[in-house]
Design an enzyme around this catalytic site. Structure first.
Site, mmCIF file in Angstrom:
data_model
loop_
_atom_site.group_PDB
_atom_site.id
_atom_site.type_symbol
_atom_site.label_atom_id
_atom_site.label_comp_id
_atom_site.label_asym_id
_atom_site.label_seq_id
_atom_site.Cartn_x
_atom_site.Cartn_y
_atom_site.Cartn_z
ATOM 1 N N GLY A 147 5.317 2.013 0.579
ATOM 2 C CA GLY A 147 6.208 2.418 -0.513
ATOM 3 C C GLY A 147 5.603 2.334 -1.895
ATOM 4 O O GLY A 147 6.322 2.377 -2.880
ATOM 5 N N GLY B 213 0.839 -1.188 0.000
ATOM 6 C CA GLY B 213 0.000 0.000 0.000
ATOM 7 C C GLY B 213 0.873 1.237 0.000
ATOM 8 O O GLY B 213 2.100 1.127 0.047
ATOM 9 N N LYS B 214 0.224 2.396 -0.026
ATOM 10 C CA LYS B 214 0.974 3.655 -0.070
ATOM 11 C C LYS B 214 1.978 3.747 1.072
ATOM 12 O O LYS B 214 3.092 4.209 0.905
ATOM 13 C CB LYS B 214 0.008 4.844 0.016
ATOM 14 C CG LYS B 214 -0.750 5.065 -1.280
ATOM 15 C CD LYS B 214 -0.863 6.541 -1.602
ATOM 16 C CE LYS B 214 -1.409 6.765 -2.992
ATOM 17 N NZ LYS B 214 -2.864 6.616 -3.072
ATOM 18 N N ARG B 215 1.566 3.281 2.229
ATOM 19 C CA ARG B 215 2.432 3.400 3.401
ATOM 20 C C ARG B 215 3.696 2.562 3.313
ATOM 21 O O ARG B 215 4.711 2.874 3.909
ATOM 22 C CB ARG B 215 1.657 2.998 4.652
ATOM 23 C CG ARG B 215 1.413 4.210 5.517
ATOM 24 C CD ARG B 215 0.871 3.797 6.837
ATOM 25 N NE ARG B 215 -0.490 4.296 6.946
ATOM 26 C CZ ARG B 215 -1.372 3.835 7.783
ATOM 27 N NH1 ARG B 215 -1.083 2.832 8.567
ATOM 28 N NH2 ARG B 215 -2.566 4.365 7.837
#
Ligand code: GLU
Length: 478
Positions: free
Chosen positions: A249, A245-247
């Site tokens: 990377g 996910g975005k968190r």
């Protein structure tokens, strides 16, 4: 048969490693077989379109060197390669389905569909559009969606990565071919385009696997031969327990370039997200990838995205560059104070720093003190596990002996400096971890530096002595 693969991104925002990997695997499949790689822009969902995405896609492909034989920016025999400019083509194919009784005008409003859904829920049945086909559909005039009339049946098909797949008739349903805004759905447009563009391998993400039986149904209705399907494994977070996910990377691939990663690192890193050549090799050049890539070695299970591996790999690629090549690449990364510095001196500084560079971004941290007087930062001493145990007078004494020994040196070479550093270990009775760290900090005031003797040699005797003296003075006054 000439292998023709395509990358068919939608212009809906930035590309992350997952998007780009699909493009890379399609490109590698084509290049490995001497085939052709096509870039098609799938811009039929006008609500999700993000301005600038198409250019961003081209930039990402260029960054990895994924050249196109045909497509959006280079044209080709099946132009246009932008779906929004191909509406007349989808219309013509839709007409074939209308003529053969395999497509109908969807007469329902959103409210009516909602009522069908609720009814199905009450009856504990799955909601299917095909249970609500209008008995006497009116002619399609383009103001309502055009829906495919499916032929429910079981399918078994082969996916180059996922193997044999099987589904029953219950997953087959009537889906929209052309929306009421006149644009085709992905479900319809990609099949038309893949057929028209003679695509042999459809390589794409897992989100499309559940719709594949419906696509198979449409291929049949259109009398089309099937392409080879290859579904990419998910990219998982570092722990391997959930989708990236975005968190973790999942960010714009180009931001890695800004952070000082080399394009060749990204190429090798992305290629090895779910693929290996069957050996232990982890770092691949572009040509090695082209030579050894095969869809049959793409794994089914999720691929772990490990930024530490990316960082390590970048160091490998940096060290593999020639000093001259590296010099060109770091042009915009030097500290500001290096701007007017002598070119030869900068070359020497870079040659030293090369071994320790993990990203090009590390360059200032590793080299600023070669170009300007460092600012004393006592935290580097008090925060150092070994040095914080020492009393200030002991530190001063050690620095003083270093000064004296260096002062006596008549030649200032890395070898001579190393010899006197070794002598210092004997005379002070200190461990290298203590003495060398102290001298390094007192002369560079940086958390990292290249090897100490090389660093001091390049810095020069005068500067070394001056900085040791400054530090002693500062400590004596504190
Ligand atoms: N336009 C689709 C996407 O961006 C492409 C899927 C495919 O490759 O067929 O996800």
């Amino acid at each position: 048969m000439k292998i023709r693969t395509r990358f068919a991104p939608s212009p809906t925002g930035f590309m992350h490693v997952g998007n780009l990997r699909t493009g890379l695997f399609a490109w590698l499949t084509a290049r490995n077989a001497g085939g052709e790689f096509i870039l098609r822009l799938e811009d039929t969902d006008k609500n999700r379109e993000v301005e600038g995405s198409a250019n961003h896609i081209l930039e990402c492909l260029d960054m990895l060197g994924l050249n196109r034989d045909e497509g959006l920016d280079v044209g080709g025999p099946y132009a246009p390669y932008k779906q929004s400019e191909r509406l007349h083509i989808y219309r013509a194919w839709a007409q074939k389905l209308i003529d053969s009784g395999r497509a109908y005008a969807d007469p329902y409003t959103a409210e009516e569909v909602q009522a069908f859904r609720e009814q199905a829920q009450q009856e504990k049945k799955a909601f299917l559009y095909r249970n609500h086909r209008p008995e006497n559909p009116r002619a399609w005039d383009g103001t309502t969606p055009l829906r495919f009339k499916a032929d429910p049946k079981s399918y078994t098909w082969h996916d180059e990565v996922m193997g044999e797949l099987h589904t029953g008739p219950e997953v087959i349903d009537d889906f929209i071919l052309i929306k009421s805004d006149g644009y085709p759905t992905y479900n319809f447009a990609h099949i038309v385009d893949d057929a028209e563009m003679q695509i042999t391998h459809v390589i794409r993400g897992q989100e499309f696997i559940s719709s594949t039986p419906n696509y198979l149904n449409l291929y049949e209705a259109l009398g089309l031969e099937l392409p080879i399907f290859a579904t990419m494994p998910h990219i998982m977070n570092e722990q391997g327990n959930k989708k990236l996910g975005k968190r973790d990377g999942a960010k714009d691939v180009l931001s890695y370039i800004e952070e000082g990663y080399l394009p060749e690192t990204l190429l090798s890193f992305i290629a090895t997200l779910g693929w290996n050549d069957g050996t232990e090799q982890e770092v691949f050049t572009r040509q090695e990838l082209i030579d050894s890539f095969s869809l049959s070695r793409v794994q089914k299970s999720g691929a772990r995205f490990d930024e530490k591996r990316l960082l390590w790999m970048n160091g490998q690629f940096i060290r593999a560059l020639s000093n001259d090549d590296l010099y060109k690449r770091v042009a915009s990364y030097w500290p500001a104070s290096a701007e007017s510095a002598d070119e030869n001196y900068k070359h020497s500084v870079l040659a030293l720093a090369k071994d320790r560079l993990k990203t090009l971004h590390d360059l200032p941290t590793l080299t600023t003190y070669f170009f300007e007087e460092p600012v004393l930062d006592m935290d580097l001493i008090t925060g150092n596990k070994q040095l914080k145990k020492l009393a200030t007078p002991d530190i001063i004494a050690m620095l003083q002996s270093a000064m004296d020994t260096f002062d006596d040196l008549s030649i200032w070479t890395p070898e001579a400096i190393q010899e006197s550093l070794n002598n210092l270990l004997d005379t002070t009775g200190q461990k290298p971890g203590v003495l060398f760290s102290l001298v390094r900090i007192a002369t560079t005031w940086s958390p990292f530096s290249p090897q100490l003797n090389d660093t001091l040699a390049l810095m020069g005797k005068e500067k070394t002595l001056k900085r040791l003296e400054n530090t002693i003075q500062h400590l004596s006054e504190a």
